[in-house]
Design an enzyme around this catalytic site. Structure first.
Site, short mmCIF file in Angstrom:
data_model
loop_
_atom_site.label_atom_id
_atom_site.label_comp_id
_atom_site.label_asym_id
_atom_site.label_seq_id
_atom_site.Cartn_x
_atom_site.Cartn_y
_atom_site.Cartn_z
N ASP A 1 -67.33 19.13 -23.35
CA ASP A 1 -66.50 18.76 -24.09
C ASP A 1 -66.84 17.21 -25.28
O ASP A 1 -65.67 17.15 -26.39
CB ASP A 1 -65.41 19.78 -24.18
CG ASP A 1 -64.81 18.45 -22.65
OD1 ASP A 1 -64.18 17.10 -22.29
OD2 ASP A 1 -65.26 18.70 -21.65
N GLU B 1 -76.24 18.25 -20.47
CA GLU B 1 -75.17 19.51 -20.22
C GLU B 1 -76.35 21.10 -20.56
O GLU B 1 -76.68 20.92 -21.13
CB GLU B 1 -74.50 19.77 -21.60
CG GLU B 1 -73.41 21.09 -22.19
CD GLU B 1 -72.75 21.41 -21.06
OE1 GLU B 1 -72.99 22.13 -20.46
OE2 GLU B 1 -71.62 20.44 -20.45
N ASP C 1 -81.23 20.87 -16.84
CA ASP C 1 -80.27 21.36 -15.70
C ASP C 1 -80.20 19.75 -15.43
O ASP C 1 -81.31 18.77 -15.63
CB ASP C 1 -81.12 22.19 -14.77
CG ASP C 1 -80.90 21.32 -13.19
OD1 ASP C 1 -79.68 22.03 -12.77
OD2 ASP C 1 -81.45 20.72 -12.87
N ASP D 1 -69.06 15.47 -14.73
CA ASP D 1 -67.78 16.08 -15.30
C ASP D 1 -68.28 17.43 -15.11
O ASP D 1 -68.48 18.55 -16.32
CB ASP D 1 -67.58 15.59 -16.47
CG ASP D 1 -66.21 15.65 -17.43
OD1 ASP D 1 -65.75 17.21 -16.51
OD2 ASP D 1 -66.40 15.60 -18.44
N SER E 1 -67.30 21.81 -14.09
CA SER E 1 -66.76 22.68 -13.26
C SER E 1 -66.40 23.15 -11.74
O SER E 1 -66.81 22.78 -10.81
CB SER E 1 -66.65 24.12 -14.06
OG SER E 1 -67.90 24.57 -13.87
#
Length: 281
Positions: free
Chosen positions: A88, A108, A139, A157, A159
């Protein structure tokens, strides 16, 4: 008719949180996860992955400022930074507020997260257009493994530890990150809430002391995450997080959450939570 988005909490069985939705803006399935963008009554625009809230307009700053500025302010001269996840752009935005930074590598795995953030969260994502930012879609563990001794600061960062992020909570990944650090480097990783995820935190601190001589756990408050808080590990070979005194002159201007006082307070845990953290001595 009212429309509500309900997040059924994967790691907190038997609980759910609901938000009134004024508009469903976009929904898509990437190769890795389901992505939804909502407009909500209370938190503005909301970004979810696989039905789990990641970002909202109202409270994203408390997470992004704290994952970034605690380690950045603890390092004497952070020049090279790796952000794993964080598509994000909010964490990258905060890192770039430090003038010592010469490069930020964003690793990412899901390019769709970056693309949709440019579209709907420019206040976070536009920072990723900075010429100091290098985009790498792969990865994160492999990237860390292939870049030994490169980074002053590594920020994970991620989930929750389910699906594609599960590997980011395992010992091999932490060893890969350790190999990518410079001698005085610092790592901060998303490490869940001490209210609901004591088992996750305990499992992390079973192996962390085997890898890093200096380590700790700190947290921030954020209303859209389970229990209203989220924690982070602080890991280093050389810098004791509990001994850091932030220099007020280095604090970026215009922050909404972080301060030198918050920095010190973030490491103060309730008694029950201290039991999850294996501290030497």
């Amino acid at each position: 008719m009212e429309i509500w988005y309900t997040e059924k909490l994967e790691l907190e069985k038997g609980r759910a949180v609901s938000y009134r939705v004024t508009k469903t803006i976009e929904s898509l399935q990437s190769p890795f996860q389901k992505i939804d963008i909502f407009e909500t009554q209370s938190f503005g625009r909301m970004f979810t992955l696989d039905g789990v809230t990641m970002v909202t307009n109202k409270d994203e700053h408390s997470y992004h400022e704290m994952i970034a500025h605690i380690p950045m302010m603890s390092h004497p001269n952070p020049e090279s930074v790796l952000v794993i996840g964080g598509g994000d752009g909010g964490t990258v935005r905060e890192v770039l507020k430090h003038p010592s930074v010469k490069e930020v590598v964003l690793c990412e795995i899901d390019k769709a997260v970056v693309d949709i953030s440019y579209k709907y969260f420019p206040e976070c994502a536009d920072a990723m257009k900075d010429p100091k930012v290098i985009h790498h879609y792969d990865d994160g563990a492999k990237f860390a493994r292939d870049n030994k001794g490169r980074f002053d600061v590594i920020l994970v960062d991620s989930s929750d530890p389910v699906g594609p992020a599960e590997v980011l909570f395992k010992e091999p990944f932490f060893r890969d990150m350790a190999s990518a650090l410079k001698p005085t480097g610092i790592i901060a990783t998303q490490a869940e809430s001490f209210w609901y995820h004591g088992d996750v935190i305990t499992s992390l601190f079973e192996f962390i002391p085997k890898i890093f001589p200096e380590y700790g756990y700190y947290y921030t408050t954020i209303p859209t995450y389970p229990s209203g808080i989220i924690g982070f590990t602080f890991l280093s070979n050389a810098i004791d997080p509990y001994a850091v005194t932030p220099d007020p002159k280095r604090v970026p201007k215009g922050l909404k959450y972080y301060s030198p006082e918050i920095h010190k307070a973030a490491f103060v845990l309730p008694e029950f939570a201290k039991a999850y953290i294996k501290r030497k001595g």
